[in-house]
Write a protein that holds these residues in place. Structure first.
Motif, PDB file in Angstrom:
ATOM      1  N   THR A   1      24.899  61.426 -12.456  1.00 56.08           N
ATOM      2  CA  THR A   1      26.352  61.185 -12.532  1.00 56.08           C
ATOM      3  C   THR A   1      26.868  60.305 -11.395  1.00 56.08           C
ATOM      4  O   THR A   1      27.648  60.766 -10.545  1.00 56.08           O
ATOM      5  CB  THR A   1      27.155  62.508 -12.584  1.00 56.08           C
ATOM      6  N   PRO A   2      26.440  59.041 -11.348  1.00 63.14           N
ATOM      7  CA  PRO A   2      26.940  58.154 -10.286  1.00 63.14           C
ATOM      8  C   PRO A   2      28.439  57.897 -10.436  1.00 63.14           C
ATOM      9  O   PRO A   2      28.974  57.937 -11.546  1.00 63.14           O
ATOM     10  CB  PRO A   2      26.155  56.854 -10.507  1.00 63.14           C
ATOM     11  N   GLU A   3      29.088  57.634  -9.313  1.00 65.11           N
ATOM     12  CA  GLU A   3      30.543  57.415  -9.348  1.00 65.11           C
ATOM     13  C   GLU A   3      30.860  56.017  -9.841  1.00 65.11           C
ATOM     14  O   GLU A   3      30.053  55.097  -9.715  1.00 65.11           O
ATOM     15  CB  GLU A   3      31.108  57.614  -7.956  1.00 65.11           C
ATOM     16  N   GLY A   4      32.056  55.877 -10.380  1.00 66.89           N
ATOM     17  CA  GLY A   4      32.480  54.595 -10.919  1.00 66.89           C
ATOM     18  C   GLY A   4      32.490  53.492  -9.874  1.00 66.89           C
ATOM     19  O   GLY A   4      32.289  52.317 -10.190  1.00 66.89           O
ATOM     20  N   ALA A   5      32.683  53.887  -8.612  1.00 68.27           N
ATOM     21  CA  ALA A   5      32.748  52.883  -7.549  1.00 68.27           C
ATOM     22  C   ALA A   5      31.423  52.141  -7.396  1.00 68.27           C
ATOM     23  O   ALA A   5      31.375  51.032  -6.845  1.00 68.27           O
ATOM     24  CB  ALA A   5      33.122  53.564  -6.242  1.00 68.27           C
ATOM     25  N   LEU A   6      30.337  52.755  -7.858  1.00 70.99           N
ATOM     26  CA  LEU A   6      29.023  52.115  -7.715  1.00 70.99           C
ATOM     27  C   LEU A   6      28.764  51.062  -8.787  1.00 70.99           C
ATOM     28  O   LEU A   6      27.741  50.373  -8.757  1.00 70.99           O
ATOM     29  CB  LEU A   6      27.919  53.185  -7.788  1.00 70.99           C
ATOM     30  N   LEU A   7      29.676  50.973  -9.745  1.00 72.04           N
ATOM     31  CA  LEU A   7      29.416  50.107 -10.904  1.00 72.04           C
ATOM     32  C   LEU A   7      29.141  48.642 -10.541  1.00 72.04           C
ATOM     33  O   LEU A   7      28.167  48.071 -11.057  1.00 72.04           O
ATOM     34  CB  LEU A   7      30.585  50.188 -11.877  1.00 72.04           C
ATOM     35  N   PRO A   8      29.946  48.013  -9.667  1.00 77.02           N
ATOM     36  CA  PRO A   8      29.641  46.615  -9.350  1.00 77.02           C
ATOM     37  C   PRO A   8      28.215  46.449  -8.816  1.00 77.02           C
ATOM     38  O   PRO A   8      27.499  45.529  -9.215  1.00 77.02           O
ATOM     39  CB  PRO A   8      30.687  46.267  -8.284  1.00 77.02           C
ATOM     40  N   GLY A   9      27.802  47.385  -7.952  1.00 72.99           N
ATOM     41  CA  GLY A   9      26.444  47.326  -7.407  1.00 72.99           C
ATOM     42  C   GLY A   9      25.403  47.487  -8.494  1.00 72.99           C
ATOM     43  O   GLY A   9      24.401  46.775  -8.545  1.00 72.99           O
ATOM     44  N   LEU A  10      25.636  48.436  -9.397  1.00 72.40           N
ATOM     45  CA  LEU A  10      24.686  48.678 -10.488  1.00 72.40           C
ATOM     46  C   LEU A  10      24.565  47.449 -11.390  1.00 72.40           C
ATOM     47  O   LEU A  10      23.475  47.086 -11.834  1.00 72.40           O
ATOM     48  CB  LEU A  10      25.152  49.885 -11.317  1.00 72.40           C
ATOM     49  N   ARG A  11      25.712  46.823 -11.641  1.00 70.02           N
ATOM     50  CA  ARG A  11      25.690  45.629 -12.496  1.00 70.02           C
ATOM     51  C   ARG A  11      24.875  44.515 -11.835  1.00 70.02           C
ATOM     52  O   ARG A  11      24.092  43.826 -12.484  1.00 70.02           O
ATOM     53  CB  ARG A  11      27.116  45.162 -12.766  1.00 70.02           C
ATOM     54  N   LEU A  12      25.058  44.379 -10.527  1.00 72.17           N
ATOM     55  CA  LEU A  12      24.341  43.338  -9.792  1.00 72.17           C
ATOM     56  C   LEU A  12      22.833  43.608  -9.845  1.00 72.17           C
ATOM     57  O   LEU A  12      22.030  42.706 -10.114  1.00 72.17           O
ATOM     58  CB  LEU A  12      24.837  43.303  -8.344  1.00 72.17           C
TER      59      LEU A  12
ATOM     60  N   PRO B   1      36.882  53.506 -13.440  1.00 70.89           N
ATOM     61  CA  PRO B   1      36.996  53.273 -12.005  1.00 70.89           C
ATOM     62  C   PRO B   1      38.351  52.698 -11.626  1.00 70.89           C
ATOM     63  O   PRO B   1      38.912  51.850 -12.331  1.00 70.89           O
ATOM     64  CB  PRO B   1      35.890  52.254 -11.728  1.00 70.89           C
ATOM     65  N   ASP B   2      38.870  53.187 -10.528  1.00 67.78           N
ATOM     66  CA  ASP B   2      40.067  52.592  -9.947  1.00 67.78           C
ATOM     67  C   ASP B   2      39.613  51.446  -9.034  1.00 67.78           C
ATOM     68  O   ASP B   2      38.486  51.445  -8.557  1.00 67.78           O
ATOM     69  CB  ASP B   2      40.840  53.642  -9.145  1.00 67.78           C
ATOM     70  N   THR B   3      40.518  50.493  -8.796  1.00 64.89           N
ATOM     71  CA  THR B   3      40.130  49.312  -8.028  1.00 64.89           C
ATOM     72  C   THR B   3      40.877  49.262  -6.693  1.00 64.89           C
ATOM     73  O   THR B   3      42.113  49.390  -6.678  1.00 64.89           O
ATOM     74  CB  THR B   3      40.502  48.031  -8.820  1.00 64.89           C
ATOM     75  N   ARG B   4      40.133  49.035  -5.640  1.00 60.63           N
ATOM     76  CA  ARG B   4      40.777  48.889  -4.322  1.00 60.63           C
ATOM     77  C   ARG B   4      41.358  47.483  -4.259  1.00 60.63           C
ATOM     78  O   ARG B   4      40.658  46.502  -4.511  1.00 60.63           O
ATOM     79  CB  ARG B   4      39.750  49.091  -3.219  1.00 60.63           C
TER      80      ARG B   4
ATOM     81  N   ILE C   1      45.358  52.151 -10.024  1.00 61.22           N
ATOM     82  CA  ILE C   1      44.874  53.083 -11.051  1.00 61.22           C
ATOM     83  C   ILE C   1      44.650  52.283 -12.327  1.00 61.22           C
ATOM     84  O   ILE C   1      45.522  51.518 -12.757  1.00 61.22           O
ATOM     85  CB  ILE C   1      45.901  54.200 -11.303  1.00 61.22           C
ATOM     86  N   SER C   2      43.494  52.461 -12.936  1.00 60.45           N
ATOM     87  CA  SER C   2      43.187  51.727 -14.165  1.00 60.45           C
ATOM     88  C   SER C   2      44.214  52.064 -15.252  1.00 60.45           C
ATOM     89  O   SER C   2      44.651  53.213 -15.374  1.00 60.45           O
ATOM     90  CB  SER C   2      41.797  52.121 -14.652  1.00 60.45           C
ATOM     91  N   ASN C   3      44.573  51.050 -16.030  1.00 59.01           N
ATOM     92  CA  ASN C   3      45.514  51.298 -17.134  1.00 59.01           C
ATOM     93  C   ASN C   3      44.776  51.711 -18.398  1.00 59.01           C
ATOM     94  O   ASN C   3      45.169  51.368 -19.509  1.00 59.01           O
ATOM     95  CB  ASN C   3      46.342  50.038 -17.408  1.00 59.01           C
ATOM     96  N   HIS C   4      43.685  52.407 -18.236  1.00 59.04           N
ATOM     97  CA  HIS C   4      42.939  52.941 -19.385  1.00 59.04           C
ATOM     98  C   HIS C   4      43.813  53.987 -20.077  1.00 59.04           C
ATOM     99  O   HIS C   4      44.584  54.689 -19.416  1.00 59.04           O
ATOM    100  CB  HIS C   4      41.644  53.581 -18.880  1.00 59.04           C
ATOM    101  N   ALA C   5      43.667  54.093 -21.398  1.00 53.25           N
ATOM    102  CA  ALA C   5      44.519  55.029 -22.160  1.00 53.25           C
ATOM    103  C   ALA C   5      44.444  56.443 -21.595  1.00 53.25           C
ATOM    104  O   ALA C   5      45.444  57.165 -21.568  1.00 53.25           O
ATOM    105  CB  ALA C   5      44.099  55.016 -23.625  1.00 53.25           C
TER     106      ALA C   5
END
Lengths: 69, 1137
Positions: B23-34, B87-90, B209-213
């Motif tokens: 269960t990795p956190e959403g913040a890790l997503l950019p790194g995972l994508r890279l 994920p929320d964005t800084r 905060i993401s504008n996800h539904a």
């Protein structure tokens, strides 16, 4: 695939024979047969039994006929 | 190449599993994508090098495989993480230093956004500040109160740029790093920070905060309405009483008069009732694709109210549905949903192929309505067109108070209603046969059949099982037509590719039952059928006869008395009987006595024996383990019913499709369809009867739910069976290499391996026995059910919830209580206590007693003479009515009679008296520990007592008991229980109304009333008998006079109200009950400000644990929040403007 083709022919033959027997014997089917042959599907007991089943699916021709009447 | 594709697909699945575990956190997503992109690049480089350097091809191939595996794993991990988190964005940082505030922007806000601040460095003094910026408020251009679109189908807005200021935000040294503050106002730009007070230093991250539904969804369905501008992007699910739409929101107005936010993903489920003005437009296929404006409460689906229960919220999220709206149109108000057309005047439609497919479906449905009588039309509609919703609530034609869907589930033939591999394969074979008949070469017709399958998938709703089957069959057709490969090769290729494609689109489907069951079935068929057929073919002569005898005996016992197979006292002798039978066949074999000659399984005609093996494979590989895991139930009938049902459904589906297509031919088409459908009617009747018989004569028992570890061990054992030959060879080779020459060495090694394999199940038991006293107050709507696990390891169930037999068919016993018991592996009970004859306590009792072992049923004294042959007046006298009551009390009495004695109109419906008659004291019930003894209890009785570690545990009855108490109201004579363990105590005051509460207080010793935890009497919703000065005044008077003195005497630290959904139980009185409950809750909060008030409707199940000195209380809602199952604070945030 030859087997599959033979199976379909067999199933269709069975369906026509068994279906004819059911229509001959079962009053709901025989009355529905008559209604369909006379072009009045809305009067068939089968159609009437399905009144509450997806009621938005309707016979457009029948509606027109009813409106004309 | 094929192996690489297969390997890639399986590794992708493994990556998803890794993501589920880690269960990795959403913040890790950019790194995972890279990382994924770099690995994919590495894979490409390895591929190029392998082709460029033929001399080092072997090394390069290894490198390429390693890169492939890692890329697939990383892709699976990334996709699942991305689907599972929002994920929320800084976007910047606030620096507060020396009396000044700076905003350091790192990323511009892309749209109207909600902001939260996260403390990075807390201040050393108090700080007050606010954010200053601008808001590009987006407001729709409306006509007659409805938003409009331009001629290209884009929503039209008027933009208003306004200065924006946040409310004053206050941070202090007590705020730890990581603390989060939600800014109540939205921003499009932040330009400055205005420091209002303090000169301390602090740093805060600014996060968008993401504008996800999902982030706009509120917890309560009574929340303020929102406005949605969106599009219906799925075929509506039309029931006879509602239409359910899947809406993809484009914009959302979170608060009346506020700005519209652009939604960044997630769909919503919208329920439209027929009372809405323009309902017909949204209750038909044509609704697919149109743009809509919707106004209503947007709320989250119910979570898992009790452990082991169904999690609607998770289920919907797996299907990308993140919130729901139930529309309602008050009289005189405009409709809550409007179709909106672009400026050119025509409503938009969906994709033409989808539009064509759905239109075809409607025309075929019109044919079915003309040629098949109801309910057969609904059955054929479900199995050929995927219209399962049309079967909702349809009674079985063989009438036994069950719906067709219930019977299909209980008979184990429910899978035919989920359009899957069976249906798609039937259709594939049928169209291949038709094209062969027409002498069309396979290379020409293969693409045509694939197109037909795609249309079929769209028609039937493109569910995972259908998609899996369509992808697999399409791959099979391509491989078979163009590469001339066989069925097995194409299956081994098709399974992982189909799984990959489905999970690439939506990785969350991996845990969805429709996905798992579908792939479980196909893998069982492909891998298990062969080895099982091989083993069964060894049964010949006497051993074949013995197998038949054993199967028949076990089946008959299962049909007549299922519990005998699960109770060790009876199951062990039955197993001994099986062993003896096998031994006897050996003896007879040695003596040359062949009872059935040399006939064996291998002599059964090939297709039949292969079909039987496939059935065994599906039962072992999919039905038994996965049914237990997902549903905690197993349909015993399935093993037998499917022997007939599967061949039959093959013919039924083919005739259905042919009739539907024939019916489209003008003129003679409908008559041809009628003939074919008449035959299909006979076959469908046979199918429905099989489902009926399977339900009527076979059990559908609840089973203990296996843990994931147990499931894994089971499948490792299955894998060992499938690959037993290579496994055995490896073991022997291993022994030879180590020079273990003893002939028993390989077997001993295998036995050791088995022990190692089974050890985790023993080390990590699925449901470990908790220490001390554990009480679970289950969330069962308006009703009561408590499970008590005593410190000595015994179990007691108090009350069994409500069962609604009519519309909705909400059975709390089957829906909540039994799944909880299966989840916790609770089957043996010391006693069941029924506190009141009311339906909300007693309705589920017969269903539960049929599934558990319990020697004692303890009831209030009123029910002492409960018998199956009681008449209604005799039952009324039993409950203390001198004359038959009228009106609502009469209805309630009738309902109690039906639950407790029998329902004369539906005599086969379970009732308490019927269950007690079945479980009376007979030798077979005694042998199988099935006897239930009816006992009554009254004030002063000790119902259960034990001493654990020197601390006494007791369940004590406090009420009723006084002979002079002749209150006619049944509720006032309900059992009141006190649970004691050492210093801990809990009071369960049953269904006591106000008079009963006064009586309990007057006649009970004060020290027996005191308790640490108390349930509020009568669910906190006792309606006053006499109403003087309105409901509120009457309730307040009773609360002051009766409830308050009692509760002050009890003086608990925790109050529990077991309340929710009273409509099903109370009908017209439910609104009053809701009002009374709210008044009572407020009254308790005012009078007992230091006590905690919990509510089973809001806090869900409540878990109480005590060691005899102290106690802890935890709720299911807290557990869900701790596991990320609930939404964060944003859900309830009010966004200002």
């Amino acid at each position: 695939m030859e087997k599959g083709a033979k199976a379909i022919i067999f199933i269709l033959l069975f369906a026509f024979v068994a279906g004819a027997l059911v229509i001959w014997q079962h009053p709901v089917f025989s009355e529905s047969w008559k209604a369909l042959r006379e072009g009045r599907p809305e009067a068939s007991p089968i159609w009437l039994s399905n009144a509450d089943y997806y009621p938005e699916i309707v016979l457009e021709g029948a509606e027109r006929r009813q409106r004309a009447e | 190449m094929q192996n690489k594709i297969i390997g890639f697909c399986w590794c992708y699945l493994a990556g998803i599993v890794v993501s589920m575990l880690a269960t990795p956190e959403g913040a890790l997503l950019p790194g995972l994508r890279l990382i994924t992109a770099l690995l994919a690049l590495g894979w490409f480089v390895a591929w190029v090098l392998r082709n460029r350097q033929p001399g080092r091809a072997k090394q390069m191939l290894r490198l390429e495989w390693a890169a492939l595996v890692l890329t697939a794993l990383a892709l699976g991990l990334t996709r699942h993480t991305s689907a599972n988190t929002i994920p929320d964005t800084r976007i910047g940082e606030i620096v507060l230093r020396a009396g000044e505030g700076d905003y350091l922007e790192s990323r511009a806000l892309p749209d109207v956004s909600r902001i939260l601040l996260r403390i990075k460095e807390p201040p050393d003094g108090d700080l007050r500040f606010r954010l200053v910026g601008e808001l590009d408020a987006r407001l729709p251009i409306e006509e007659n109160g409805v938003a409009t679109m331009d001629d290209r189908g884009r929503w039209r807005f008027r933009l208003a740029r306004v200065p924006q200021e946040s409310t004053v935000l206050h941070i202090s040294p007590e705020d730890a790093p990581g603390s989060v503050f939600v800014v109540p106002q939205p921003f499009s730009r932040i330009t400055a920070i205005e420091l209002l007070e303090g000169d301390a230093d602090a740093r805060l991250d600014v996060v968008r905060i993401s504008n996800h539904a999902a982030s706009f969804v509120r917890a309560s369905r009574d929340s303020a309405p929102v406005t949605i501008l969106g599009r219906i992007l799925a075929d509506p699910m039309v029931y006879d009483f509602k239409s359910v739409l899947t809406v993809t929101p484009a914009y959302i107005q979170y608060r009346a008069g506020g700005p519209f936010y652009r939604v960044e993903g997630g769909d919503l489920r919208v329920t439209v009732p027929p009372t809405v003005d323009n309902y017909p437009l949204f209750a038909r296929t044509e609704a697919y694709g149109i743009d809509v404006q919707i106004r209503g409460s947007l709320f989250r689906a119910g979570s898992q109210a009790n452990p082991g229960g169904f999690d609607q919220h998770r289920f919907m999220a797996n299907h990308n549905l993140h919130g729901q709206m139930s529309l309602f149109q008050p009289r005189g108000e405009p409709a809550p949903i409007h179709a909106v057309a672009p400026a050119d005047g025509e409503l938009r439609r969906g994709h033409p192929l989808v539009q064509f497919s759905l239109g075809l479906r409607d025309r075929m449905l019109l044919v079915f309505k003309q040629v098949l009588p109801f309910p057969h039309s609904s059955f054929i509609g479900a199995v050929t067109l995927g219209l399962r919703y049309g079967l909702h609530g349809v009674e079985s034609p063989f009438g036994e108070d069950r719906t067709i869907a219930d019977e299909f589930r209980a008979a184990g033939v429910n899978h035919v209603l989920a359009v899957s591999g069976l249906h798609v394969t039937i259709l594939t074979a049928m169209f291949m046969g038709i094209f062969t008949l027409l002498r069309i070469p396979r290379r020409m017709y293969a693409p045509l059949v694939i197109l037909i399958l795609v249309i079929f998938a769209i028609i039937t709703g493109a569910r995972p099982s259908t998609l899996r089957a369509v992808i697999m069959n399409s791959l099979f057709l391509l491989v078979w037509a163009y590469l001339s490969q066989g069925l097995r090769a194409s299956a081994l290729f098709g399974v992982p590719v189909a799984a990959f494609l489905i999970l690439l689109h939506n990785p969350l489907m991996i845990v969805d039952p429709s996905f798992t069951l579908s792939f479980g079935a196909i893998l069982s068929l492909a891998l298990l059928t062969g080895p099982i057929h091989e083993q069964l073919s060894r049964l010949r002569g006497n051993s074949f006869a013995a197998a038949l005898v054993i199967v028949t005996v076990f089946t008959l016992i299962g049909m007549l008395r299922w519990p005998l197979l699960t109770e060790p006292r009876t199951a062990i002798p039955l197993l001994l009987f099986a062993v003896l039978t096998v031994w006897l066949t050996r003896v007879l074999d040695r003596k040359g006595l062949l009872l059935v000659g040399r006939f064996g399984f291998a002599d059964i005609p090939g297709p039949v024996s292969a079909f039987l093996s496939a059935q065994v494979a599906i039962q072992l590989g999919m039905m038994l383990p996965l049914s237990a895991y997902y549903f905690s139930q197993w349909a015993m009938a399935g093993a037998y019913a499917n022997l007939l049902a599967i061949p039959l459904i093959g013919v039924v589906v083919q005739l259905g499709v042919i009739a539907g297509l024939f019916g489209l031919i003008p003129g003679i088409g409908l008559l041809l369809a009628l003939v074919i459908s008449a035959a299909n009617w006979a076959l469908s009747s046979l199918f429905l009867w099989i489902a009926y018989a399977g339900t009527q004569y076979f059990p559908f028992p609840f089973m203990r739910r296996p843990s994931l570890i147990e499931l894994l061990i089971y499948y490792l054992l299955i894998a060992a069976f499938v690959w037993h030959r290579p496994l055995w060879k490896s073991v022997r080779r291993f022994c030879e290499r180590r020079a273990w020459s003893h002939p028993a060495a390989p077997r001993a090694l295998l036995a050791c391996g088995l022990v190692v394999l089974l050890a985790p199940a023993a080390i990590f038991p699925a449901a470990p026995r908790p220490d001390g006293l554990n009480i679970t107050v289950l969330s069962v709507g308006y009703g009561r059910s408590l499970v008590i696990e005593t410190p000595g390891g015994r179990r007691v169930l108090v009350d069994a919830g409500f069962v609604e037999h009519e519309r909705g068919r909400r059975n709390e016993a089957q829906r909540s209580i039994l799944p909880f018991l299966a989840f916790r592996h609770l089957r043996d009970f010391e006693a069941v206590i029924l506190t009141s004859p009311h339906p909300e306590e007693s309705g589920g009792l017969p269903y539960i007693l049929n599934e558990i072992k319990v020697p004692r049923l303890i009831v209030p004294p009123d029910l002492e003479g409960l018998r199956l042959d009681l008449s209604v007046p005799a039952f009324a006298r039993l409950l203390g009515y001198e004359t038959m009551p009228r009106g609502v009390p009469r209805e309630r009495l009738q309902r109690m009679y039906e639950d407790l004695v029998r329902n004369p109109e539906v005599p086969q419906r379970p009732s308490l008296a019927r269950t007690l008659a079945l479980r009376r004291d007979t030798w077979i019930n005694r042998w199988g520990r099935q006897t239930i003894r009816l006992e009554t209890a009254e004030a002063g009785d000790i119902l259960l007592e034990e001493v654990v570690r020197g601390r006494p545990f007791r369940i004590r009855a406090l009420h009723p008991g006084d002979a002079h108490f002749e209150e006619e109201r049944v509720a006032n004579r309900s059992l009141v229980l006190r649970i004691e363990y050492g210093d801990f105590s809990m009071l369960i005051p049953g269904d006591l109304h106000y008079e009963g509460q006064r009586h309990l207080l007057a006649y009970t010793e004060p020290e027996l009333l005191r308790a640490d935890i108390a349930l509020v009497p009568h669910h906190g919703a006792a309606l006053p008998v006499r109403r003087r000065g309105g409901l509120r005044n009457s309730v307040m008077t009773e609360l002051r006079d009766a409830t308050a003195p009692l509760l002050h005497a009890v003086d608990p630290a925790v109050f529990i109200v077991d309340f929710g959904f009273p409509r099903a139980v109370l009908g017209h009185d439910s609104r009053d009950a809701e009002g009374v409950q709210a008044i009572t809750e407020q009254f308790i909060e005012d009078r007992f400000p230091h006590a905690e008030l919990l509510h089973t409707g809001r806090d869900l199940a409540i878990f109480i644990r005590s060691d005899g000195e102290t106690f802890t209380v935890e709720t299911q809602a807290e557990r869900l929040r701790a596991h990320g199952g609930d939404e964060d604070a944003v859900t309830d945030m009010e966004i200002g403007f």
